[in-house]
Design a protein around this motif. Sequence first.
Motif, mmCIF file in Angstrom:
data_model
loop_
_atom_site.group_PDB
_atom_site.id
_atom_site.type_symbol
_atom_site.label_atom_id
_atom_site.label_comp_id
_atom_site.label_asym_id
_atom_site.label_seq_id
_atom_site.Cartn_x
_atom_site.Cartn_y
_atom_site.Cartn_z
ATOM 1 N N UNK A 12 -14.259 -10.556 84.060
ATOM 2 C CA UNK A 12 -13.697 -9.330 83.062
ATOM 3 C C UNK A 12 -13.784 -7.689 83.893
ATOM 4 N N UNK A 13 -14.956 -7.693 84.621
ATOM 5 C CA UNK A 13 -14.814 -6.511 85.419
ATOM 6 C C UNK A 13 -13.647 -6.430 86.337
ATOM 7 N N UNK A 14 -13.291 -7.575 87.059
ATOM 8 C CA UNK A 14 -12.135 -7.679 87.800
ATOM 9 C C UNK A 14 -10.833 -7.276 87.135
ATOM 10 N N UNK A 15 -10.662 -8.175 85.930
ATOM 11 C CA UNK A 15 -9.652 -7.920 85.116
ATOM 12 C C UNK A 15 -9.432 -6.567 84.589
ATOM 13 N N UNK A 16 -10.568 -5.886 84.189
ATOM 14 C CA UNK A 16 -10.214 -4.501 83.594
ATOM 15 C C UNK A 16 -10.870 -3.470 84.234
ATOM 16 N N UNK A 59 -34.318 -17.497 76.712
ATOM 17 C CA UNK A 59 -32.963 -18.137 76.517
ATOM 18 C C UNK A 59 -32.029 -16.974 76.627
ATOM 19 N N UNK A 60 -32.067 -16.061 76.325
ATOM 20 C CA UNK A 60 -31.108 -14.941 76.392
ATOM 21 C C UNK A 60 -30.913 -14.758 78.055
ATOM 22 N N UNK A 61 -31.913 -14.485 78.730
ATOM 23 C CA UNK A 61 -31.757 -14.126 80.057
ATOM 24 C C UNK A 61 -31.174 -15.501 80.789
ATOM 25 N N UNK A 62 -31.425 -16.792 80.338
ATOM 26 C CA UNK A 62 -30.403 -17.956 80.977
ATOM 27 C C UNK A 62 -28.978 -17.855 80.615
ATOM 28 N N UNK A 63 -28.919 -17.313 79.426
ATOM 29 C CA UNK A 63 -27.501 -17.286 78.662
ATOM 30 C C UNK A 63 -26.670 -16.064 79.599
ATOM 31 N N UNK A 64 -27.451 -15.074 79.812
ATOM 32 C CA UNK A 64 -26.768 -13.941 80.454
ATOM 33 C C UNK A 64 -26.562 -14.517 82.148
ATOM 34 N N UNK A 65 -27.282 -15.393 82.518
ATOM 35 C CA UNK A 65 -27.125 -15.776 83.823
ATOM 36 C C UNK A 65 -25.912 -16.794 83.954
ATOM 37 N N UNK A 66 -25.773 -17.404 82.856
ATOM 38 C CA UNK A 66 -24.680 -18.355 82.647
ATOM 39 C C UNK A 66 -23.203 -17.508 82.546
ATOM 40 N N UNK A 67 -23.373 -16.334 82.024
ATOM 41 C CA UNK A 67 -22.269 -15.722 81.933
ATOM 42 C C UNK A 67 -21.677 -14.620 82.854
ATOM 43 N N UNK A 68 -22.615 -14.787 84.165
ATOM 44 C CA UNK A 68 -22.334 -13.969 85.208
ATOM 45 C C UNK A 68 -20.750 -14.251 85.669
ATOM 46 N N UNK A 69 -20.461 -15.398 85.785
ATOM 47 C CA UNK A 69 -19.074 -15.632 86.077
ATOM 48 C C UNK A 69 -18.018 -14.970 85.291
ATOM 49 N N UNK A 70 -18.375 -14.968 84.088
ATOM 50 C CA UNK A 70 -17.271 -14.571 83.149
ATOM 51 C C UNK A 70 -17.151 -13.065 83.188
ATOM 52 N N UNK A 114 -9.848 0.093 83.685
ATOM 53 C CA UNK A 114 -10.128 0.319 82.280
ATOM 54 C C UNK A 114 -11.352 0.101 81.924
ATOM 55 N N UNK A 115 -12.307 1.047 82.228
ATOM 56 C CA UNK A 115 -13.785 0.985 82.157
ATOM 57 C C UNK A 115 -14.201 0.581 80.595
ATOM 58 N N UNK A 116 -13.502 1.387 79.822
ATOM 59 C CA UNK A 116 -13.735 1.194 78.310
ATOM 60 C C UNK A 116 -13.428 -0.103 77.640
ATOM 61 N N UNK A 117 -11.986 -0.594 78.129
ATOM 62 C CA UNK A 117 -11.758 -1.949 77.643
ATOM 63 C C UNK A 117 -12.860 -2.993 78.432
ATOM 64 N N UNK A 118 -13.270 -2.772 79.727
ATOM 65 C CA UNK A 118 -13.942 -3.505 80.357
ATOM 66 C C UNK A 118 -15.310 -3.660 79.597
ATOM 67 N N UNK A 119 -15.886 -2.562 79.248
ATOM 68 C CA UNK A 119 -17.066 -2.655 78.351
ATOM 69 C C UNK A 119 -16.986 -3.232 77.036
ATOM 70 N N UNK A 120 -15.984 -3.132 76.485
ATOM 71 C CA UNK A 120 -15.666 -3.619 75.095
ATOM 72 C C UNK A 120 -15.614 -5.173 75.195
ATOM 73 N N UNK A 121 -15.094 -5.417 76.381
ATOM 74 C CA UNK A 121 -14.663 -7.088 76.400
ATOM 75 C C UNK A 121 -16.199 -7.618 76.839
ATOM 76 N N UNK A 122 -16.895 -6.991 77.569
ATOM 77 C CA UNK A 122 -18.321 -7.481 77.910
ATOM 78 C C UNK A 122 -19.178 -7.625 76.595
ATOM 79 N N UNK A 123 -19.154 -6.399 75.858
ATOM 80 C CA UNK A 123 -20.131 -6.694 74.699
ATOM 81 C C UNK A 123 -19.483 -7.820 73.769
#
Length: 256
Positions: A67-71, A52-63, A74-83
Amino acid sequence: MSAFMSAFASLVGSLADLLQPLFQNASTAAAIILFTALVRLAVHPLSRAAARGQKARSRLQPQIAELRKKHGKNPERMQKAIMELHAAEKVSPLSGCLPSLLQMPAFFLLYHLFSSSSIGGEPNALLSHDLLGAPLGGRWHDALAHGGMFGGQGLVYLGIFVIVTAVATFSYSRTKRQMAANPMTPATGPDGQPVPGMGAMTRFMPLLSFFTLITVAVVPLAAALYVVTTTTWTAIERAWLYRDVPAVGGSVATAA
Protein backbone atom coordinates in the motif's frame (compact mmCIF):
# COMPACT_ATOMS: atom_id res chain seq x y z
CA MET A 1 -8.82 10.84 47.70
CA SER A 2 -7.94 10.27 51.36
CA ALA A 3 -10.90 7.89 51.76
CA PHE A 4 -9.78 6.00 48.68
CA MET A 5 -6.20 5.74 49.96
CA SER A 6 -7.51 4.57 53.34
CA ALA A 7 -9.46 1.82 51.61
CA PHE A 8 -6.38 0.83 49.60
CA ALA A 9 -4.23 0.80 52.74
CA SER A 10 -6.83 -1.46 54.38
CA LEU A 11 -6.68 -3.80 51.38
CA VAL A 12 -2.89 -4.07 51.62
CA GLY A 13 -3.17 -4.57 55.37
CA SER A 14 -5.78 -7.32 54.95
CA LEU A 15 -3.61 -9.14 52.41
CA ALA A 16 -0.65 -8.84 54.80
CA ASP A 17 -2.72 -10.30 57.64
CA LEU A 18 -3.74 -13.17 55.39
CA LEU A 19 -0.13 -13.94 54.48
CA GLN A 20 1.36 -13.32 57.93
CA PRO A 21 1.37 -17.01 59.01
CA LEU A 22 3.50 -17.88 55.97
CA PHE A 23 5.77 -14.84 55.66
CA GLN A 24 5.91 -13.45 59.19
CA ASN A 25 7.60 -10.01 59.20
CA ALA A 26 7.75 -9.98 55.39
CA SER A 27 3.98 -10.39 55.06
CA THR A 28 3.40 -6.81 53.83
CA ALA A 29 6.06 -7.22 51.12
CA ALA A 30 4.42 -10.51 50.16
CA ALA A 31 1.04 -8.74 50.08
CA ILE A 32 2.42 -6.21 47.59
CA ILE A 33 3.69 -9.01 45.37
CA LEU A 34 0.31 -10.77 45.60
CA PHE A 35 -1.51 -7.51 44.83
CA THR A 36 0.70 -7.05 41.75
CA ALA A 37 -0.03 -10.59 40.60
CA LEU A 38 -3.77 -9.99 40.99
CA VAL A 39 -3.52 -6.79 38.92
CA ARG A 40 -1.60 -8.63 36.19
CA LEU A 41 -4.09 -11.49 36.26
CA ALA A 42 -6.92 -8.98 35.80
CA VAL A 43 -5.31 -7.43 32.70
CA HIS A 44 -4.13 -10.74 31.26
CA PRO A 45 -7.09 -10.98 28.83
CA LEU A 46 -6.02 -7.61 27.41
CA SER A 47 -2.44 -8.87 27.12
CA ARG A 48 -3.69 -11.85 25.15
CA ALA A 49 -5.68 -9.53 22.89
CA ALA A 50 -2.62 -7.31 22.43
CA ALA A 51 -0.54 -10.36 21.46
CA ARG A 52 -3.12 -11.39 18.87
CA GLY A 53 -3.13 -7.83 17.54
CA GLN A 54 0.64 -7.66 17.27
CA LYS A 55 0.79 -10.99 15.45
CA ALA A 56 -1.91 -9.78 13.08
CA ARG A 57 -0.01 -6.55 12.43
CA SER A 58 3.13 -8.57 11.68
CA ARG A 59 1.20 -10.65 9.14
CA LEU A 60 -0.08 -7.45 7.52
CA GLN A 61 3.38 -5.95 7.00
CA PRO A 62 3.75 -7.18 3.37
CA GLN A 63 0.32 -5.75 2.49
CA ILE A 64 1.12 -2.46 4.22
CA ALA A 65 4.40 -2.27 2.29
CA GLU A 66 2.47 -2.74 -0.95
CA LEU A 67 0.00 0.00 0.00
CA ARG A 68 2.82 2.41 0.78
CA LYS A 69 4.46 1.59 -2.52
CA LYS A 70 1.17 1.96 -4.40
CA HIS A 71 0.08 5.22 -2.77
CA GLY A 72 3.49 6.69 -2.01
CA LYS A 73 2.65 9.89 -3.86
CA ASN A 74 -0.71 10.27 -2.13
CA PRO A 75 -0.11 10.17 1.66
CA GLU A 76 -3.76 10.74 2.55
CA ARG A 77 -4.91 7.86 0.35
CA MET A 78 -2.13 5.69 1.75
CA GLN A 79 -3.12 6.35 5.39
CA LYS A 80 -6.78 5.73 4.56
CA ALA A 81 -5.94 2.44 2.84
CA ILE A 82 -3.86 1.30 5.82
CA MET A 83 -6.65 2.19 8.23
CA GLU A 84 -9.15 0.32 6.06
CA LEU A 85 -6.86 -2.72 6.06
CA HIS A 86 -6.59 -2.61 9.85
CA ALA A 87 -10.38 -2.28 10.14
CA ALA A 88 -11.00 -5.17 7.72
CA GLU A 89 -8.64 -7.40 9.69
CA LYS A 90 -10.03 -6.10 13.02
CA VAL A 91 -6.59 -4.96 14.13
CA SER A 92 -6.17 -1.96 16.43
CA PRO A 93 -2.78 -0.21 16.30
CA LEU A 94 -3.29 0.89 19.95
CA SER A 95 -4.27 -2.47 21.45
CA GLY A 96 -0.76 -3.13 22.73
CA CYS A 97 -0.83 -0.01 24.94
CA LEU A 98 -3.86 -0.92 27.04
CA PRO A 99 -2.25 -3.47 29.43
CA SER A 100 0.50 -1.00 30.38
CA LEU A 101 -1.86 1.94 30.73
CA LEU A 102 -4.25 0.05 33.00
CA GLN A 103 -1.42 -0.94 35.34
CA MET A 104 -0.22 2.60 35.92
CA PRO A 105 -2.91 3.50 38.51
CA ALA A 106 -1.92 0.50 40.66
CA PHE A 107 1.74 1.54 40.58
CA PHE A 108 0.95 5.15 41.49
CA LEU A 109 -1.33 4.01 44.31
CA LEU A 110 1.50 2.02 45.86
CA TYR A 111 3.95 4.85 45.27
CA HIS A 112 1.66 7.35 46.98
CA LEU A 113 0.74 4.97 49.80
CA PHE A 114 4.35 4.34 50.78
CA SER A 115 5.41 7.96 50.26
CA SER A 116 2.79 9.43 52.60
CA SER A 117 3.43 9.86 56.31
CA SER A 118 -0.30 9.87 57.04
CA ILE A 119 -3.42 8.33 55.52
CA GLY A 120 -6.84 9.76 56.28
CA GLY A 121 -5.39 11.96 59.01
CA GLU A 122 -3.80 9.00 60.80
CA PRO A 123 -0.11 8.02 60.86
CA ASN A 124 0.72 5.62 58.04
CA ALA A 125 1.43 2.38 59.92
CA LEU A 126 2.56 0.66 56.73
CA LEU A 127 5.74 2.74 56.73
CA SER A 128 6.93 0.77 59.76
CA HIS A 129 6.87 -2.48 57.78
CA ASP A 130 9.99 -3.79 56.09
CA LEU A 131 11.51 -6.51 53.95
CA LEU A 132 14.46 -8.19 55.67
CA GLY A 133 15.18 -4.96 57.55
CA ALA A 134 14.73 -2.58 54.59
CA PRO A 135 11.74 -0.23 55.18
CA LEU A 136 9.06 -0.53 52.49
CA GLY A 137 8.81 3.26 52.43
CA GLY A 138 12.57 3.71 52.07
CA ARG A 139 14.62 4.19 48.93
CA TRP A 140 18.00 2.94 47.75
CA HIS A 141 19.82 6.08 48.92
CA ASP A 142 18.38 5.47 52.39
CA ALA A 143 19.78 1.93 52.34
CA LEU A 144 23.19 3.23 51.27
CA ALA A 145 23.14 5.60 54.25
CA HIS A 146 22.52 2.65 56.60
CA GLY A 147 25.39 0.26 56.02
CA GLY A 148 26.25 0.92 52.39
CA MET A 149 25.71 -1.30 49.37
CA PHE A 150 26.59 -4.49 51.24
CA GLY A 151 24.83 -3.64 54.50
CA GLY A 152 21.63 -5.38 55.53
CA GLN A 153 19.33 -2.99 53.67
CA GLY A 154 21.72 -2.62 50.75
CA LEU A 155 21.71 -6.38 50.14
CA VAL A 156 17.92 -6.31 49.74
CA TYR A 157 18.28 -3.80 46.91
CA LEU A 158 21.22 -5.71 45.48
CA GLY A 159 18.99 -8.78 45.23
CA ILE A 160 16.30 -6.73 43.48
CA PHE A 161 18.87 -5.29 41.05
CA VAL A 162 20.09 -8.81 40.21
CA ILE A 163 16.53 -9.97 39.46
CA VAL A 164 15.75 -6.88 37.37
CA THR A 165 19.00 -7.24 35.40
CA ALA A 166 18.32 -10.92 34.70
CA VAL A 167 14.75 -10.19 33.53
CA ALA A 168 15.89 -7.19 31.44
CA THR A 169 18.63 -9.27 29.78
CA PHE A 170 16.13 -12.02 28.95
CA SER A 171 13.64 -9.49 27.53
CA TYR A 172 16.36 -7.66 25.58
CA SER A 173 17.67 -10.85 23.97
CA ARG A 174 14.22 -12.10 23.06
CA THR A 175 13.11 -8.74 21.64
CA LYS A 176 16.28 -8.44 19.52
CA ARG A 177 15.78 -11.92 18.08
CA GLN A 178 12.12 -11.30 17.28
CA MET A 179 12.80 -7.91 15.70
CA ALA A 180 15.51 -9.47 13.54
CA ALA A 181 13.21 -12.30 12.47
CA ASN A 182 10.16 -10.06 11.96
CA PRO A 183 11.32 -6.62 10.75
CA MET A 184 8.52 -4.06 10.78
CA THR A 185 7.79 -1.74 7.88
CA PRO A 186 9.32 1.69 8.68
CA ALA A 187 6.77 4.22 9.91
CA THR A 188 6.06 7.12 7.58
CA GLY A 189 4.77 10.62 8.10
CA PRO A 190 1.88 12.40 6.35
CA ASP A 191 4.12 12.98 3.33
CA GLY A 192 4.78 9.28 2.94
CA GLN A 193 8.44 9.66 3.89
CA PRO A 194 10.08 7.71 6.74
CA VAL A 195 9.73 9.46 10.10
CA PRO A 196 13.13 10.90 11.09
CA GLY A 197 14.71 9.07 13.99
CA MET A 198 12.32 6.11 13.91
CA GLY A 199 15.11 3.77 12.85
CA ALA A 200 17.24 4.77 15.83
CA MET A 201 14.19 4.57 18.11
CA THR A 202 13.48 1.03 16.91
CA ARG A 203 17.06 -0.02 17.64
CA PHE A 204 16.85 1.63 21.06
CA MET A 205 13.56 0.02 22.08
CA PRO A 206 15.01 -3.31 23.33
CA LEU A 207 17.20 -1.37 25.77
CA LEU A 208 14.18 0.15 27.53
CA SER A 209 13.89 -2.91 29.76
CA PHE A 210 17.13 -1.89 31.51
CA PHE A 211 15.60 1.45 32.54
CA THR A 212 13.73 -0.52 35.20
CA LEU A 213 16.99 -0.45 37.16
CA ILE A 214 16.68 3.33 37.47
CA THR A 215 13.05 3.06 38.53
CA VAL A 216 13.66 0.61 41.37
CA ALA A 217 16.56 2.74 42.59
CA VAL A 218 14.51 5.92 43.06
CA VAL A 219 11.02 4.79 44.12
CA PRO A 220 10.00 3.47 47.57
CA LEU A 221 10.86 -0.19 48.12
CA ALA A 222 7.16 -1.12 48.04
CA ALA A 223 6.81 0.39 44.55
CA ALA A 224 10.08 -1.29 43.53
CA LEU A 225 8.58 -4.65 44.51
CA TYR A 226 5.61 -3.86 42.27
CA VAL A 227 7.95 -3.01 39.39
CA VAL A 228 10.14 -6.09 39.72
CA THR A 229 7.08 -8.35 40.02
CA THR A 230 5.25 -6.88 37.04
CA THR A 231 8.35 -6.86 34.79
CA THR A 232 9.05 -10.50 35.67
CA TRP A 233 5.42 -11.34 34.93
CA THR A 234 5.66 -9.47 31.62
CA ALA A 235 8.78 -11.37 30.55
CA ILE A 236 7.21 -14.75 31.32
CA GLU A 237 3.84 -13.77 29.84
CA ARG A 238 5.35 -12.51 26.59
CA ALA A 239 7.54 -15.60 26.26
CA TRP A 240 4.37 -17.71 26.51
CA LEU A 241 2.08 -15.56 24.35
CA TYR A 242 4.69 -15.15 21.60
CA ARG A 243 6.09 -18.67 21.79
CA ASP A 244 4.97 -19.36 18.20
CA VAL A 245 6.61 -16.22 16.79
CA PRO A 246 9.75 -17.13 14.81
CA ALA A 247 13.01 -15.90 16.30
CA VAL A 248 16.50 -15.90 14.85
CA GLY A 249 18.27 -18.95 16.12
CA GLY A 250 14.96 -20.65 16.97
CA SER A 251 13.47 -23.81 15.52
CA VAL A 252 11.98 -22.05 12.49
CA ALA A 253 15.28 -20.44 11.54
CA THR A 254 17.12 -23.72 12.07
CA ALA A 255 14.69 -25.62 9.89
CA ALA A 256 15.22 -23.09 7.11
